[in-house]
Write a protein that holds these residues in place. Structure first.
Motif, PDB file in Angstrom:
ATOM      1  N   THR A  42       0.858  -1.189   0.000  1.00 42.36           N
ATOM      2  CA  THR A  42       0.000   0.000   0.000  1.00 42.36           C
ATOM      3  C   THR A  42       0.891   1.235   0.000  1.00 42.36           C
ATOM      4  O   THR A  42       2.103   1.135   0.151  1.00 42.36           O
ATOM      5  CB  THR A  42      -0.913   0.028   1.255  1.00 42.36           C
ATOM      6  N   SER A  43       0.281   2.414  -0.144  1.00 41.32           N
ATOM      7  CA  SER A  43       1.007   3.671  -0.025  1.00 41.32           C
ATOM      8  C   SER A  43       0.321   4.532   1.023  1.00 41.32           C
ATOM      9  O   SER A  43      -0.903   4.467   1.192  1.00 41.32           O
ATOM     10  CB  SER A  43       1.054   4.429  -1.356  1.00 41.32           C
ATOM     11  N   ARG A  44       1.081   5.333   1.710  1.00 37.60           N
ATOM     12  CA  ARG A  44       0.516   6.263   2.692  1.00 37.60           C
ATOM     13  C   ARG A  44      -0.195   7.429   2.008  1.00 37.60           C
ATOM     14  O   ARG A  44      -0.891   8.194   2.655  1.00 37.60           O
ATOM     15  CB  ARG A  44       1.621   6.805   3.595  1.00 37.60           C
ATOM     16  N   ALA A  53      -5.033   6.515  -0.457  1.00 36.40           N
ATOM     17  CA  ALA A  53      -4.059   6.122   0.564  1.00 36.40           C
ATOM     18  C   ALA A  53      -4.534   4.890   1.323  1.00 36.40           C
ATOM     19  O   ALA A  53      -5.696   4.783   1.702  1.00 36.40           O
ATOM     20  CB  ALA A  53      -3.831   7.274   1.532  1.00 36.40           C
ATOM     21  N   GLY A  54      -3.625   3.939   1.502  1.00 34.53           N
ATOM     22  CA  GLY A  54      -3.912   2.751   2.296  1.00 34.53           C
ATOM     23  C   GLY A  54      -4.569   1.596   1.568  1.00 34.53           C
ATOM     24  O   GLY A  54      -4.741   0.529   2.142  1.00 34.53           O
ATOM     25  N   ARG A 101       4.350   0.651   1.781  1.00 39.38           N
ATOM     26  CA  ARG A 101       4.393  -0.258   2.926  1.00 39.38           C
ATOM     27  C   ARG A 101       4.094  -1.668   2.435  1.00 39.38           C
ATOM     28  O   ARG A 101       3.101  -1.895   1.749  1.00 39.38           O
ATOM     29  CB  ARG A 101       3.357   0.152   3.961  1.00 39.38           C
ATOM     30  N   VAL A 102       4.970  -2.602   2.790  1.00 46.27           N
ATOM     31  CA  VAL A 102       4.771  -4.008   2.463  1.00 46.27           C
ATOM     32  C   VAL A 102       4.442  -4.738   3.758  1.00 46.27           C
ATOM     33  O   VAL A 102       5.132  -4.574   4.766  1.00 46.27           O
ATOM     34  CB  VAL A 102       6.028  -4.628   1.811  1.00 46.27           C
ATOM     35  N   THR A 113       6.673  -6.154   8.439  1.00 47.37           N
ATOM     36  CA  THR A 113       6.304  -4.987   7.638  1.00 47.37           C
ATOM     37  C   THR A 113       7.565  -4.195   7.336  1.00 47.37           C
ATOM     38  O   THR A 113       8.527  -4.219   8.100  1.00 47.37           O
ATOM     39  CB  THR A 113       5.286  -4.069   8.360  1.00 47.37           C
ATOM     40  N   ALA A 114       7.533  -3.501   6.239  1.00 51.10           N
ATOM     41  CA  ALA A 114       8.620  -2.601   5.867  1.00 51.10           C
ATOM     42  C   ALA A 114       8.009  -1.416   5.155  1.00 51.10           C
ATOM     43  O   ALA A 114       7.010  -1.546   4.450  1.00 51.10           O
ATOM     44  CB  ALA A 114       9.622  -3.304   4.967  1.00 51.10           C
ATOM     45  N   GLU A 115       8.571  -0.259   5.384  1.00 48.55           N
ATOM     46  CA  GLU A 115       8.074   0.954   4.744  1.00 48.55           C
ATOM     47  C   GLU A 115       9.254   1.715   4.161  1.00 48.55           C
ATOM     48  O   GLU A 115      10.284   1.858   4.805  1.00 48.55           O
ATOM     49  CB  GLU A 115       7.342   1.811   5.778  1.00 48.55           C
ATOM     50  N   THR A 116       9.097   2.170   2.936  1.00 54.87           N
ATOM     51  CA  THR A 116      10.157   2.956   2.311  1.00 54.87           C
ATOM     52  C   THR A 116      10.213   4.345   2.941  1.00 54.87           C
ATOM     53  O   THR A 116       9.276   4.769   3.611  1.00 54.87           O
ATOM     54  CB  THR A 116       9.926   3.128   0.796  1.00 54.87           C
TER      55      THR A 116
END
Length: 123
Positions: A42-44, A53-54, A101-102, A113-116
Motif C-alpha cells: 500500500t502507499s501512505r 491512501a492505504g 508499505r509491504v 512490515t517494511a516501509e520505504t
C-alpha cells in the motif's frame, strides 16, 4: 539481529526504483517451513483515483520479470521469498510523495512490515 534495508536509485539512473525489506530469516538460514498467508503493498498517499491512501496496489504492481504480485491466502498459502523487486505498471496520477508499505504474514502468525522512506514520483 534484525535489519531493515532501503535503497533508491538516483533520479538520473537507468531505472528509478525503491526497495524495502525486513530480514525475515536468521543469517545463514536457508529458509523456513512456514508459508506466506497474507501479503500486501500500500502507499501512505493516494496513488491515483482508484487507489486512495492505504488501499492495495496489487493490480498496478508486478514483480521483476513481469510476474504478478502474489495473492496468498490462509486457504492457499505460498512459499516465502526473501526479497522482490517491484515494478509499477501504471504511473501515479500526479507527481508527489509516495511512501510504500509491504505487509507479510506467515502461517505461524509472524508478521513482517517494511516501509520505504518518502519518495517523490513523477508520472
Amino acid at each position: 539481529m534484525h535489519e531493515r534495508h532501503y535503497t533508491r536509485t538516483p533520479a538520473n539512473g537507468l531505472v528509478s526504483a525503491a526497495y524495502a525489506c525486513d530480514q525475515v530469516f536468521d543469517p545463514g538460514n536457508k529458509g523456513s517451513a512456514e508459508r506466506v498467508d497474507s501479503l500486501s503493498i500500500t502507499s501512505r498517499y493516494a496513488y491515483d483515483v482508484r487507489h486512495p491512501a492505504g488501499t492495495s496496489l496489487a493490480d498496478v504492481v508486478e514483480r521483476e520479470g513481469g510476474t504478478p504480485w502474489p495473492q496468498p491466502s490462509r486457504q492457499a498459502p505460498q512459499a516465502p521469498f526473501r526479497s522482490a523487486e517491484l515494478v509499477f505498471r501504471v504511473p501515479p496520477a500526479a507527481a508527489g510523495s509516495q511512501q510504500f508499505r509491504v505487509y507479510y504474514r506467515q502461517t505461524n502468525g509472524e508478521v513482517y512490515t517494511a516501509e520505504t522512506v518518502a519518495l517523490t514520483l513523477r508520472p
